[in-house]
Design an enzyme around this catalytic site. Structure first.
Site, PDB file in Angstrom:
ATOM      1  CB  SER A   1       5.047  -2.267  11.995  1.00 39.85           C
ATOM      2  OG  SER A   1       4.590  -0.972  12.338  1.00 39.85           O
TER       3      SER A   1
ATOM      4  CE  LYS B   1      -0.172   3.152   4.811  1.00 39.35           C
ATOM      5  NZ  LYS B   1      -0.075   3.202   6.248  1.00 39.35           N
TER       6      LYS B   1
ATOM      7  CD  GLU C   1      -2.914   5.443   6.759  1.00 42.56           C
ATOM      8  OE1 GLU C   1      -2.843   5.481   5.520  1.00 42.56           O
ATOM      9  OE2 GLU C   1      -2.068   4.854   7.466  1.00 42.56           O
TER      10      GLU C   1
ATOM     11  CG  ASN D   1      -1.720   1.243   1.393  1.00 43.24           C
ATOM     12  OD1 ASN D   1      -1.761   2.075   0.481  1.00 43.24           O
ATOM     13  ND2 ASN D   1      -2.387   1.389   2.532  1.00 43.24           N
TER      14      ASN D   1
ATOM     15  CD  GLU E   1      -3.700  -2.465   7.196  1.00 42.84           C
ATOM     16  OE1 GLU E   1      -2.667  -2.737   6.598  1.00 42.84           O
ATOM     17  OE2 GLU E   1      -4.254  -1.355   7.115  1.00 42.84           O
TER      18      GLU E   1
ATOM     19  CG  HIS F   1      -5.825   1.763   5.108  1.00 40.40           C
ATOM     20  ND1 HIS F   1      -5.327   2.754   5.918  1.00 40.40           N
ATOM     21  CD2 HIS F   1      -4.842   0.827   5.006  1.00 40.40           C
ATOM     22  CE1 HIS F   1      -4.092   2.430   6.281  1.00 40.40           C
ATOM     23  NE2 HIS F   1      -3.778   1.273   5.730  1.00 40.40           N
TER      24      HIS F   1
ATOM     25  N   GLY G   1       2.485   2.034  10.864  1.00 37.38           N
ATOM     26  CA  GLY G   1       3.493   3.086  10.716  1.00 37.38           C
ATOM     27  C   GLY G   1       4.225   3.415  11.997  1.00 37.38           C
TER      28      GLY G   1
END
Ligand code: 13P
Length: 234
Positions: A196, A9, A87, A7, A154, A85, A160
């Site tokens: 991660s 992003k 985010e 991904n 996730e 996702h 991250g």
């Protein structure tokens, strides 16, 4: 065979993608490789790498400035789209209900949705991890799925952050997801782990039961970081 999905992003350029596709096309791997890239880079990929989007609209068309429909993504040659996702849930207000609408539209347009679920740090600390994961799976997946979908676990607090849950926490989450999918008539649906993932933990994570692959953020941007993840498993 594992599924290794990247991904990107909001990172990279079209020339970065061209270089990555060229580098990965030389890999001798049985794993399924997917790169989910920004809309401007969507294309048909190559024999080794399939391309996906990172989100789609929950509407088919109309006055939704800035949005991209499932049909528009499909006509680029892309085969997948991430939906829900962390985010998008955090910054765009996606809920299980909108994720479900998006997944329905993805499937209707021939895209394989990669449906993300996972708990925030607040939910984890409140002891709600398993409940959030199970309701995420039950409420985000359309009821009439009769084709391929992918689910990604996730843990939102770990994305991250250089943090990962323990192997037993990952195993517990993935077992719950696999059992829930089976209860929904979707046994065998691949479940990816994401947050991660790096070259030095990918093999261990993918050896955990019910982990069918990984969804990789930062470490998918450079081939020197991504290739060790792809080649860490057969
Ligand atoms: P990181 O691998 O950078 O933690 O990102 C994970 C992710 O959000 C993949 O979708």
């Amino acid at each position: 065979m594992k599924i290794i999905a990247g991904n990107w992003k909001m990172n990279g350029t079209r020339s970065d993608l061209t270089k990555m596709l060229c580098t990965l096309s030389n890999l001798d791997t049985a794993n399924r490789i997917i790169l989910c890239v920004p809309y401007t880079m969507l294309c048909g990929g190559n024999d080794v790498v399939s391309i996906g989007a990172q989100d789609i609209s929950c509407h088919t068309h109309g006055a939704f400035t800035g949005e991209i429909s499932a049909q528009m993504v499909a006509e680029t040659g892309a085969k997948y789209t991430i939906i829900g996702h962390s985010e998008c849930r955090a910054y765009h207000g996606d809920t299980n209900s909108t994720v479900r609408q998006k997944a329905t539209l993805a499937l209707a347009n021939g895209l394989i949705p990669i449906i993300c679920v996972g708990e925030t740090m607040d939910e984890k600390q409140a002891g709600k991890t398993m409940a959030v994961i199970e309701s995420g799976v039950r409420e985000s997946i359309p009821s009439d799925v009769n084709t391929d979908i992918i689910v990604a676990y996730e843990p939102r607090w770990a994305i991250g952050a250089g943090l990962t849950p323990t192997p037993s926490e990952i195993a517990e989450a993935h077992t719950l997801i696999a059992n829930t999918l089976s209860d929904m008539g979707l046994a065998g649906t691949p479940v990816l782990y994401g947050a991660s993932v790096k070259g030095n933990n990918a093999a261990e994570i993918m050896s955990i039961p019910h982990v069918d692959g990984v969804l990789v953020g930062g470490a998918s941007l450079k081939s020197d970081d991504f290739i060790p993840i792809i080649t860490s498993v057969k």
